[in-house]
Design a protein around this motif. Structure first.
Motif, short mmCIF file in Angstrom:
data_model
loop_
_atom_site.label_atom_id
_atom_site.label_comp_id
_atom_site.label_asym_id
_atom_site.label_seq_id
_atom_site.Cartn_x
_atom_site.Cartn_y
_atom_site.Cartn_z
N ASP A 1 -4.69 38.14 27.68
CA ASP A 1 -5.52 38.02 28.89
C ASP A 1 -6.06 39.41 29.22
OD1 ASP A 1 -6.52 36.57 31.29
OD2 ASP A 1 -5.27 38.05 32.31
N GLY A 2 -7.39 39.51 29.40
CA GLY A 2 -7.97 40.79 29.78
C GLY A 2 -8.96 41.36 28.78
N HIS A 3 -9.60 40.50 27.99
CA HIS A 3 -10.54 40.99 26.97
C HIS A 3 -11.69 41.78 27.58
CE1 HIS A 3 -8.40 37.61 25.16
NE2 HIS A 3 -8.68 38.12 23.98
N HIS A 4 -12.25 41.29 28.67
CA HIS A 4 -13.37 41.99 29.31
C HIS A 4 -12.91 43.35 29.84
CE1 HIS A 4 -14.68 37.80 29.29
NE2 HIS A 4 -15.93 38.22 29.48
N ARG A 5 -11.70 43.42 30.39
CA ARG A 5 -11.19 44.68 30.91
C ARG A 5 -11.02 45.70 29.78
NH1 ARG A 5 -6.29 41.90 33.85
NH2 ARG A 5 -7.26 40.06 32.90
N VAL A 6 -10.56 45.25 28.62
CA VAL A 6 -10.43 46.15 27.47
C VAL A 6 -11.81 46.63 27.02
CG1 VAL A 6 -9.74 46.31 25.04
CG2 VAL A 6 -8.28 45.10 26.68
N SER A 7 -12.76 45.73 26.96
CA SER A 7 -14.11 46.08 26.54
C SER A 7 -14.73 47.10 27.48
CB SER A 7 -14.97 44.82 26.48
OG SER A 7 -16.28 45.12 26.03
N VAL A 8 -14.59 46.89 28.77
CA VAL A 8 -15.13 47.82 29.76
C VAL A 8 -14.45 49.18 29.65
CG1 VAL A 8 -15.30 48.30 32.23
CG2 VAL A 8 -15.88 46.03 31.36
N ALA A 9 -13.14 49.18 29.47
CA ALA A 9 -12.40 50.44 29.35
C ALA A 9 -12.89 51.24 28.15
CB ALA A 9 -10.90 50.15 29.23
N HIS A 10 -13.11 50.58 27.03
CA HIS A 10 -13.68 51.26 25.86
C HIS A 10 -15.05 51.84 26.19
CE1 HIS A 10 -11.09 50.84 22.38
NE2 HIS A 10 -10.80 49.59 22.70
N ALA A 11 -15.89 51.05 26.83
CA ALA A 11 -17.26 51.49 27.13
C ALA A 11 -17.27 52.69 28.07
CB ALA A 11 -18.05 50.33 27.73
N LEU A 12 -16.28 52.77 28.96
CA LEU A 12 -16.23 53.87 29.92
C LEU A 12 -15.50 55.09 29.37
CD1 LEU A 12 -15.59 51.90 33.25
CD2 LEU A 12 -17.76 52.72 32.28
N GLY A 13 -15.07 55.01 28.11
CA GLY A 13 -14.45 56.17 27.48
C GLY A 13 -13.00 56.40 27.83
N LEU A 14 -12.32 55.37 28.35
CA LEU A 14 -10.91 55.52 28.67
C LEU A 14 -10.08 55.49 27.38
CD1 LEU A 14 -10.66 53.14 31.76
CD2 LEU A 14 -11.23 55.58 31.70
#
Length: 281
Positions: free
Chosen positions: A124-137
């Motif tokens: 659970d949380g695929h979109h959160r992982v994708s956003v975190a990658h995009a924001l450079g975390l």
């Protein structure tokens, strides 16, 4: 954060478009390099567990994990690529909503993952992982459930690697090697595990016939490694017949040629030297 203009909503939209553009360019680059089709596909959790063999699982609770350790998904392998870049605009609305929340500093709940070895798979949380990658975390909070498997996931990078793991798991069920012996017998071609398993079972059958008593699989595996594999590999190395292969691959190739060319199941220096001369000629 990347692309920070001071307008969070516009920045969130740009974040998504940037992630989509990178996914498309990555797919194009893989095609131009003639890389395997699965190079940008995230690993399906169920297939990984099936290949490695599930043993048990336990909850580890809330932890901070590295984003680059997340390589797969339980059920969303088509919506994101291996680096969790969106593969279509289908996820755009929810993706941008989460990106906006991140940029505004709002609280985002932890994701949920399964852990196999040092790899993580999102439940659970695929979109959160994708956003975190995009924001450079680099890290993300996650509730972790550890899944223990019969084989470790070392060497699993792409979906195609699961075939080798699956054949190795079946081989080790037929030939239950342990410790050093288990680590020493390694194949690159998955089908070689099947052929080697047949060869070892035939060796064990001949051994039981010669001794007139039954031996179980564990005993056969132990004796094959000690009495057959180890001394034969030593002779093959002396005869320079291993080459670039693994020791197990060299054993399988030469043992097959031994019977085809010389019609014997015996090993001796004379047999090995004859094989060397005939294979080189």
């Amino acid at each position: 954060m990347r692309g920070d203009t001071g307008f969070p909503r516009a920045d969130a939209e740009h974040d998504f478009l940037r992630a989509r553009r990178r996914q498309v360019l990555s797919r194009l680059a893989a095609w131009l390099r003639r890389e395997p089709d699965d190079v940008n596909i995230m690993l399906p959790f169920d297939e990984v567990v099936a290949a490695l063999g599930r043993q048990s699982e336990r909850r580890l609770g809330l932890q901070v994990i590295r984003l680059d350790s997340i390589v797969g998904s339980v059920d969303r392998t088509r919506d994101f690529d291996r680096r969790f870049r969106p593969t279509s605009v289908r996820v755009r609305e929810r993706w941008q909503r989460l990106a906006l929340a991140q940029r505004r500093g709002e609280s985002v709940p932890p994701i949920e993952v399964y852990r196999i070895g040092d790899l993580h798979f999102v439940n659970d949380g695929h979109h959160r992982v994708s956003v975190a990658h995009a924001l450079g975390l680099r890290t993300i909070d996650a509730y972790v459930t550890e899944v223990r498997t019969k084989l470790d996931p070392y060497g699993v990078r792409h979906r195609g690697d699961l075939i080798v793991k699956d054949y190795r798991r079946i081989f080790l069920e037929r030939v239950p090697l342990v410790g050093q012996a288990r680590a020493a017998v390694v194949m690159s071609d998955p089908w070689d595990y099947a052929e080697l398993g047949e060869s070892i079972e035939a060796w064990g059958f001949r051994l039981m016939q010669d001794e007139g008593r039954f031996s179980d699989r564990a005993v056969i595996a132990q004796r094959w490694f000690a009495e057959e594999f180890t001394p034969v590999v030593g002779m093959l190395r002396q005869a320079d017949l291993v080459g670039e292969r693994t020791e197990a691959e060299a054993y399988l190739v030469v043992s097959g040629e031994r019977y085809r060319l010389i019609r014997t199941h015996r090993w001796s220096d004379e047999v090995v030297n004859a094989l060397r001369d005939r294979m080189r000629s």
